[in-house]
Design an enzyme around this catalytic site. Sequence first.
Site, short mmCIF file in Angstrom:
data_model
loop_
_atom_site.label_atom_id
_atom_site.label_comp_id
_atom_site.label_asym_id
_atom_site.label_seq_id
_atom_site.Cartn_x
_atom_site.Cartn_y
_atom_site.Cartn_z
N GLY A 101 84.64 -31.86 37.36
CA GLY A 101 85.50 -30.99 36.82
C GLY A 101 86.28 -30.21 37.93
O GLY A 101 86.81 -31.18 38.85
N VAL A 102 85.67 -29.68 38.71
CA VAL A 102 87.31 -28.59 39.65
C VAL A 102 87.27 -29.23 41.33
O VAL A 102 88.17 -29.07 41.27
CB VAL A 102 86.77 -26.89 40.06
CG1 VAL A 102 85.88 -26.20 40.48
CG2 VAL A 102 87.92 -26.13 40.68
N ASP A 103 85.95 -29.22 41.03
CA ASP A 103 86.01 -30.61 42.40
C ASP A 103 86.72 -31.38 42.29
O ASP A 103 87.72 -31.78 42.95
CB ASP A 103 84.45 -31.41 42.88
CG ASP A 103 83.86 -31.47 44.03
OD1 ASP A 103 85.02 -31.17 45.18
OD2 ASP A 103 82.82 -31.64 44.32
N THR B 67 79.28 -22.89 36.45
CA THR B 67 78.94 -22.94 34.51
C THR B 67 80.30 -24.06 33.71
O THR B 67 79.86 -23.61 32.55
CB THR B 67 80.18 -21.10 34.62
OG1 THR B 67 81.32 -21.17 34.29
CG2 THR B 67 79.20 -19.93 34.92
N GLY B 68 79.64 -24.92 34.78
CA GLY B 68 80.36 -26.32 34.57
C GLY B 68 78.94 -27.13 34.19
O GLY B 68 78.26 -26.49 33.66
N ASP C 272 94.47 -23.08 36.84
CA ASP C 272 94.17 -24.27 37.14
C ASP C 272 94.18 -23.53 38.41
O ASP C 272 95.14 -23.46 38.97
CB ASP C 272 95.50 -25.22 36.96
CG ASP C 272 94.55 -26.86 37.36
OD1 ASP C 272 93.56 -26.45 37.95
OD2 ASP C 272 95.08 -28.05 37.54
N TYR D 132 76.64 -27.60 36.07
CA TYR D 132 75.46 -26.64 36.60
C TYR D 132 74.96 -25.70 35.41
O TYR D 132 73.68 -25.42 35.77
CB TYR D 132 75.45 -26.50 38.09
CG TYR D 132 75.91 -27.06 39.14
CD1 TYR D 132 75.67 -28.55 39.59
CD2 TYR D 132 76.19 -27.02 40.13
CE1 TYR D 132 75.37 -30.13 40.10
CE2 TYR D 132 75.83 -27.38 41.63
CZ TYR D 132 76.12 -28.77 41.61
OH TYR D 132 76.45 -29.91 42.17
N ASN E 184 79.24 -29.98 45.10
CA ASN E 184 78.04 -29.85 45.10
C ASN E 184 77.44 -30.39 46.89
O ASN E 184 78.74 -30.83 47.79
CB ASN E 184 77.29 -31.72 44.43
CG ASN E 184 78.70 -32.96 44.32
OD1 ASN E 184 77.58 -33.48 46.17
ND2 ASN E 184 79.45 -33.37 43.70
N1 AR6 Z 1 90.38 -24.99 37.56
C1 AR6 Z 1 90.43 -23.79 37.31
N2 AR6 Z 1 88.49 -24.01 36.83
C2 AR6 Z 1 88.37 -25.45 36.57
C3 AR6 Z 1 89.47 -26.08 36.70
C4 AR6 Z 1 90.39 -26.11 37.24
N3 AR6 Z 1 91.22 -27.14 37.44
N4 AR6 Z 1 88.51 -27.32 36.19
C5 AR6 Z 1 87.22 -27.02 35.74
N5 AR6 Z 1 87.35 -25.71 35.98
P1 AR6 Z 1 81.89 -27.20 37.32
P2 AR6 Z 1 79.63 -26.61 38.34
C6 AR6 Z 1 85.62 -24.45 35.57
O1 AR6 Z 1 81.57 -28.59 36.43
O2 AR6 Z 1 79.30 -25.83 37.60
C7 AR6 Z 1 81.67 -31.42 40.36
O3 AR6 Z 1 80.93 -32.21 39.35
C8 AR6 Z 1 85.28 -25.10 34.66
O4 AR6 Z 1 85.46 -24.97 33.39
O5 AR6 Z 1 83.68 -27.76 38.27
O6 AR6 Z 1 79.24 -25.33 40.12
C9 AR6 Z 1 80.50 -31.00 41.24
O7 AR6 Z 1 81.12 -31.93 42.19
C10 AR6 Z 1 83.93 -24.39 34.81
O8 AR6 Z 1 83.96 -22.93 33.98
O9 AR6 Z 1 81.08 -26.99 38.75
C11 AR6 Z 1 79.09 -31.09 40.89
O10 AR6 Z 1 78.63 -32.66 41.01
C12 AR6 Z 1 83.81 -24.16 36.29
O11 AR6 Z 1 85.35 -24.36 36.92
C13 AR6 Z 1 79.25 -29.78 39.71
O12 AR6 Z 1 80.10 -30.66 39.26
C14 AR6 Z 1 82.62 -24.96 36.86
O13 AR6 Z 1 82.85 -26.00 36.68
C15 AR6 Z 1 79.34 -28.68 40.32
O14 AR6 Z 1 79.25 -27.62 38.67
#
Ligand code: AR6
Length: 187
Positions: free
Chosen positions: A41-43, A133-134, A19, A136, A33
């Site tokens: 997600g991570v945000d 990769t989440g 994490d 998006y 975003n």
């Molecule tokens: N630690 C590490 N990786 C993580 C965590 C964490 N705590 N939580 C999720 N991931 P995403 P994006 C992984 O969707 O695709 C948001 O709503 C997740 O499994 O967080 O760039 C923003 O506000 C995946 O592999 O980011 C934007 O609107 C990776 O982090 C949008 O999502 C990225 O997934 C951005 O989408």
Amino acid sequence: MLKKEYSIRNSFLELVLGDITEMNTDAIVNAANSSLLGGGGVDGAIHKKGGPKILQECKKIRKFYYPNGLPTGEAVITSGGKLKAKYVIHTVGPVWSGGNHGESRLLKKAYYSSLNLALEKELTSVSFPSISTGAYNYPVQEASYLALKTIKNFFYKNSEITKIVIVLFSKKTFNIYLSTAQMLFLQ
Ligand code: AR6
């Protein structure tokens, strides 16, 4: 914690299953975003654990520098609030739209903008999530190649940042990054 370390020139690249909000590198990168006002997600995890100070700083950045939102590929920096990391670098990765809409250039740019900001702040260690990769939808295989190649190139041009960690949230993603790294770094 699953972990794999690669030595590249005078620096280290680590792949970690975990994490990102737990990392104690100087900065962690947020896959944000354009609004900079949080999301899932991570945000969502970073804002939740880091507390309201990060959002307050993001709102100021929006107001004074990016009233129309942070463009894809750019990055900005705030404090880390209650996180172990002192700073959060917020970047916006591209939304995957099939691959012919500048996605690879923009994903590279998101990594470079974040690393250049870390350099400006004289930070020596940075953790990244797997940007785009989440939500998006960027295919992990392609994203892992671009992320690792960009970091490798960065290490060949700069020696001030001595440790970059990519924190992967699932075993599946970790394994994809691992096999790409083996291919790129062990030849
Ligand atoms: N630690 C590490 N990786 C993580 C965590 C964490 N705590 N939580 C999720 N991931 P995403 P994006 C992984 O969707 O695709 C948001 O709503 C997740 O499994 O967080 O760039 C923003 O506000 C995946 O592999 O980011 C934007 O609107 C990776 O982090 C949008 O999502 C990225 O997934 C951005 O989408």
